[in-house]
Scaffold this motif. Sequence first.
Motif, PDB file in Angstrom:
ATOM      1  N   PRO A  56       0.859  -1.246  -0.080  1.00  0.00           N
ATOM      2  CA  PRO A  56       0.031  -0.013  -0.047  1.00  0.00           C
ATOM      3  C   PRO A  56       1.048   1.326  -0.047  1.00  0.00           C
ATOM      4  O   PRO A  56       0.282   2.126  -0.549  1.00  0.00           O
ATOM      5  N   TRP A  57       1.957   0.947   0.657  1.00  0.00           N
ATOM      6  CA  TRP A  57       2.813   2.414   0.654  1.00  0.00           C
ATOM      7  C   TRP A  57       3.239   2.672  -0.655  1.00  0.00           C
ATOM      8  O   TRP A  57       3.517   3.799  -0.984  1.00  0.00           O
ATOM      9  N   LEU A  58       3.158   1.813  -1.679  1.00  0.00           N
ATOM     10  CA  LEU A  58       3.695   2.234  -3.277  1.00  0.00           C
ATOM     11  C   LEU A  58       2.520   3.083  -3.680  1.00  0.00           C
ATOM     12  O   LEU A  58       2.928   3.872  -4.571  1.00  0.00           O
ATOM     13  N   LEU A  59       1.282   2.911  -3.330  1.00  0.00           N
ATOM     14  CA  LEU A  59       0.199   3.758  -3.729  1.00  0.00           C
ATOM     15  C   LEU A  59       0.516   5.066  -2.992  1.00  0.00           C
ATOM     16  O   LEU A  59       0.045   6.119  -3.608  1.00  0.00           O
ATOM     17  N   LEU A  60       0.797   5.149  -1.870  1.00  0.00           N
ATOM     18  CA  LEU A  60       1.117   6.326  -0.840  1.00  0.00           C
ATOM     19  C   LEU A  60       2.313   7.328  -1.642  1.00  0.00           C
ATOM     20  O   LEU A  60       2.186   8.465  -1.279  1.00  0.00           O
ATOM     21  N   ARG A  61       2.906   6.523  -2.121  1.00  0.00           N
ATOM     22  CA  ARG A  61       3.887   7.308  -2.826  1.00  0.00           C
ATOM     23  C   ARG A  61       3.374   8.487  -4.039  1.00  0.00           C
ATOM     24  O   ARG A  61       4.163   9.291  -4.245  1.00  0.00           O
ATOM     25  N   GLU A  62       2.331   7.967  -4.433  1.00  0.00           N
ATOM     26  CA  GLU A  62       1.567   8.696  -5.573  1.00  0.00           C
ATOM     27  C   GLU A  62       0.936   9.928  -5.164  1.00  0.00           C
ATOM     28  O   GLU A  62       0.452  10.841  -5.947  1.00  0.00           O
ATOM     29  N   VAL A  63       0.763  10.176  -3.749  1.00  0.00           N
ATOM     30  CA  VAL A  63      -0.046  11.246  -3.145  1.00  0.00           C
ATOM     31  C   VAL A  63       0.929  12.200  -2.671  1.00  0.00           C
ATOM     32  O   VAL A  63       2.063  11.860  -1.998  1.00  0.00           O
ATOM     33  N   SER A  64       0.278  13.303  -2.227  1.00  0.00           N
ATOM     34  CA  SER A  64       1.115  14.297  -1.308  1.00  0.00           C
ATOM     35  C   SER A  64       1.487  14.195  -0.179  1.00  0.00           C
ATOM     36  O   SER A  64       0.792  13.216   0.620  1.00  0.00           O
ATOM     37  N   LEU A  65       2.386  14.922   0.323  1.00  0.00           N
ATOM     38  CA  LEU A  65       2.718  14.584   1.904  1.00  0.00           C
ATOM     39  C   LEU A  65       1.825  15.045   2.720  1.00  0.00           C
ATOM     40  O   LEU A  65       1.537  14.189   3.677  1.00  0.00           O
ATOM     41  N   PRO A  66       0.873  15.873   2.241  1.00  0.00           N
ATOM     42  CA  PRO A  66      -0.381  16.170   3.395  1.00  0.00           C
ATOM     43  C   PRO A  66      -1.157  15.076   3.326  1.00  0.00           C
ATOM     44  O   PRO A  66      -1.798  14.620   4.399  1.00  0.00           O
ATOM     45  N   MET A  67      -1.620  14.594   2.136  1.00  0.00           N
ATOM     46  CA  MET A  67      -2.311  13.378   2.206  1.00  0.00           C
ATOM     47  C   MET A  67      -1.732  12.029   2.686  1.00  0.00           C
ATOM     48  O   MET A  67      -2.526  11.432   3.479  1.00  0.00           O
ATOM     49  N   ASN A  68      -0.570  11.961   2.672  1.00  0.00           N
ATOM     50  CA  ASN A  68       0.188  10.898   3.246  1.00  0.00           C
ATOM     51  C   ASN A  68       0.092  10.931   4.821  1.00  0.00           C
ATOM     52  O   ASN A  68      -0.261   9.960   5.626  1.00  0.00           O
ATOM     53  N   LEU A  69       0.214  12.117   5.455  1.00  0.00           N
ATOM     54  CA  LEU A  69      -0.041  12.387   6.957  1.00  0.00           C
ATOM     55  C   LEU A  69      -1.623  12.189   7.255  1.00  0.00           C
ATOM     56  O   LEU A  69      -1.937  11.385   8.341  1.00  0.00           O
ATOM     57  N   TRP A  86       5.029   3.293   7.330  1.00  0.00           N
ATOM     58  CA  TRP A  86       4.721   4.326   6.424  1.00  0.00           C
ATOM     59  C   TRP A  86       5.334   5.649   7.028  1.00  0.00           C
ATOM     60  O   TRP A  86       5.726   6.398   6.159  1.00  0.00           O
ATOM     61  N   ILE A  87       5.461   5.630   8.300  1.00  0.00           N
ATOM     62  CA  ILE A  87       5.802   6.990   8.917  1.00  0.00           C
ATOM     63  C   ILE A  87       7.441   6.823   8.370  1.00  0.00           C
ATOM     64  O   ILE A  87       7.974   8.018   8.083  1.00  0.00           O
ATOM     65  N   ILE A 120      -3.690   9.764   5.784  1.00  0.00           N
ATOM     66  CA  ILE A 120      -3.727   8.548   5.547  1.00  0.00           C
ATOM     67  C   ILE A 120      -3.199   7.908   7.004  1.00  0.00           C
ATOM     68  O   ILE A 120      -3.683   6.960   7.415  1.00  0.00           O
ATOM     69  N   ILE A 121      -1.945   8.387   7.344  1.00  0.00           N
ATOM     70  CA  ILE A 121      -1.360   7.669   8.484  1.00  0.00           C
ATOM     71  C   ILE A 121      -1.988   7.961   9.713  1.00  0.00           C
ATOM     72  O   ILE A 121      -2.252   7.075  10.425  1.00  0.00           O
ATOM     73  N   VAL A 122      -2.541   9.299  10.120  1.00  0.00           N
ATOM     74  CA  VAL A 122      -3.611   9.396  11.333  1.00  0.00           C
ATOM     75  C   VAL A 122      -4.565   8.570  11.120  1.00  0.00           C
ATOM     76  O   VAL A 122      -4.914   8.079  12.067  1.00  0.00           O
ATOM     77  N   LEU A 123      -5.413   8.559   9.958  1.00  0.00           N
ATOM     78  CA  LEU A 123      -6.412   7.612   9.896  1.00  0.00           C
ATOM     79  C   LEU A 123      -6.074   6.214  10.087  1.00  0.00           C
ATOM     80  O   LEU A 123      -6.811   5.481  10.627  1.00  0.00           O
ATOM     81  N   GLY A 124      -4.912   5.646   9.379  1.00  0.00           N
ATOM     82  CA  GLY A 124      -4.295   4.321   9.836  1.00  0.00           C
ATOM     83  C   GLY A 124      -3.950   4.099  11.198  1.00  0.00           C
ATOM     84  O   GLY A 124      -4.322   2.994  11.601  1.00  0.00           O
ATOM     85  N   LEU A 155       9.563   9.307   0.209  1.00  0.00           N
ATOM     86  CA  LEU A 155       8.393   9.267  -0.986  1.00  0.00           C
ATOM     87  C   LEU A 155       8.937   9.754  -2.389  1.00  0.00           C
ATOM     88  O   LEU A 155       8.409   9.309  -3.253  1.00  0.00           O
ATOM     89  N   LEU A 156      10.208  10.568  -2.315  1.00  0.00           N
ATOM     90  CA  LEU A 156      10.468  11.235  -3.577  1.00  0.00           C
ATOM     91  C   LEU A 156      12.270  10.558  -3.749  1.00  0.00           C
ATOM     92  O   LEU A 156      12.759  11.343  -4.308  1.00  0.00           O
ATOM     93  N   ALA A 157      12.371   9.323  -3.097  1.00  0.00           N
ATOM     94  CA  ALA A 157      13.527   8.926  -3.190  1.00  0.00           C
ATOM     95  C   ALA A 157      13.849   7.817  -4.064  1.00  0.00           C
ATOM     96  O   ALA A 157      12.954   7.160  -4.402  1.00  0.00           O
ATOM     97  N   PRO A 158      15.061   7.355  -4.303  1.00  0.00           N
ATOM     98  CA  PRO A 158      15.326   6.034  -5.102  1.00  0.00           C
ATOM     99  C   PRO A 158      15.212   4.977  -4.276  1.00  0.00           C
ATOM    100  O   PRO A 158      14.970   4.960  -3.032  1.00  0.00           O
ATOM    101  N   TRP A 159      15.157   3.607  -4.753  1.00  0.00           N
ATOM    102  CA  TRP A 159      14.776   2.463  -4.248  1.00  0.00           C
ATOM    103  C   TRP A 159      15.669   2.168  -2.778  1.00  0.00           C
ATOM    104  O   TRP A 159      15.092   1.540  -2.025  1.00  0.00           O
ATOM    105  N   TRP A 160      16.805   2.489  -2.958  1.00  0.00           N
ATOM    106  CA  TRP A 160      17.787   2.303  -2.044  1.00  0.00           C
ATOM    107  C   TRP A 160      17.186   2.971  -0.653  1.00  0.00           C
ATOM    108  O   TRP A 160      17.538   2.463   0.458  1.00  0.00           O
TER     109      TRP A 160
END
Length: 169
Positions: A50-63, A101-102, A65-69, A108-113
């Motif tokens: 699911p984090w791969l989907l979170l990568r596609e949304v903004s930082l505020p939306m990530n936050l 996720w935290i 989703i994390i609070v709701l999660g 979020l905008l970084a390479p795979w490593w």
Amino acid sequence: MTASVERKTLTTAQRRALLATPAGWIACGLGSGLAPVAQGTFGSLAAILPWLLLREVSLPMNLVIIVLGFALGVWACGMAGRALGVDDHRALVWDEFVGLWIALLPALLAPWWAVVIGFALFRLFDVWKPWPIRVFDRRLKGGLGVMVDDVVAGVFAAVVLGVVRHLLH
């Protein structure tokens, strides 16, 4: 039977109780917590999907989703823990989802490593439980107790990952 023994393996009755409700399915990370060993690691690995989907949304939306999660996890892990008769059974891995996720926010905008390092750091802090993580793990009970120590482990991992990314750029 001691609490430490109960935490290690699920009986058939506990497995049925866990899987009988939506709260149980959520708490066991949609089944990833039912692995016979290394449930936290399997839960963390499952959280990457699911984090791969979170990568596609903004930082505020990530936050958000994390609070709701987190709120969902407090409820689900509390219900599942009561059904199992154990506050924080190894099979309850929704906390690994939210904690990872935290931990991966700096990735979020970084390479795979960065994902690999974030995963490793999260598992390190989750298993090691340095202060204050260990205090939360021992003192808080119920769904909140299940969730909080992994949230703090995720914050520690995110901070270290952020520093590593900064130093490597």
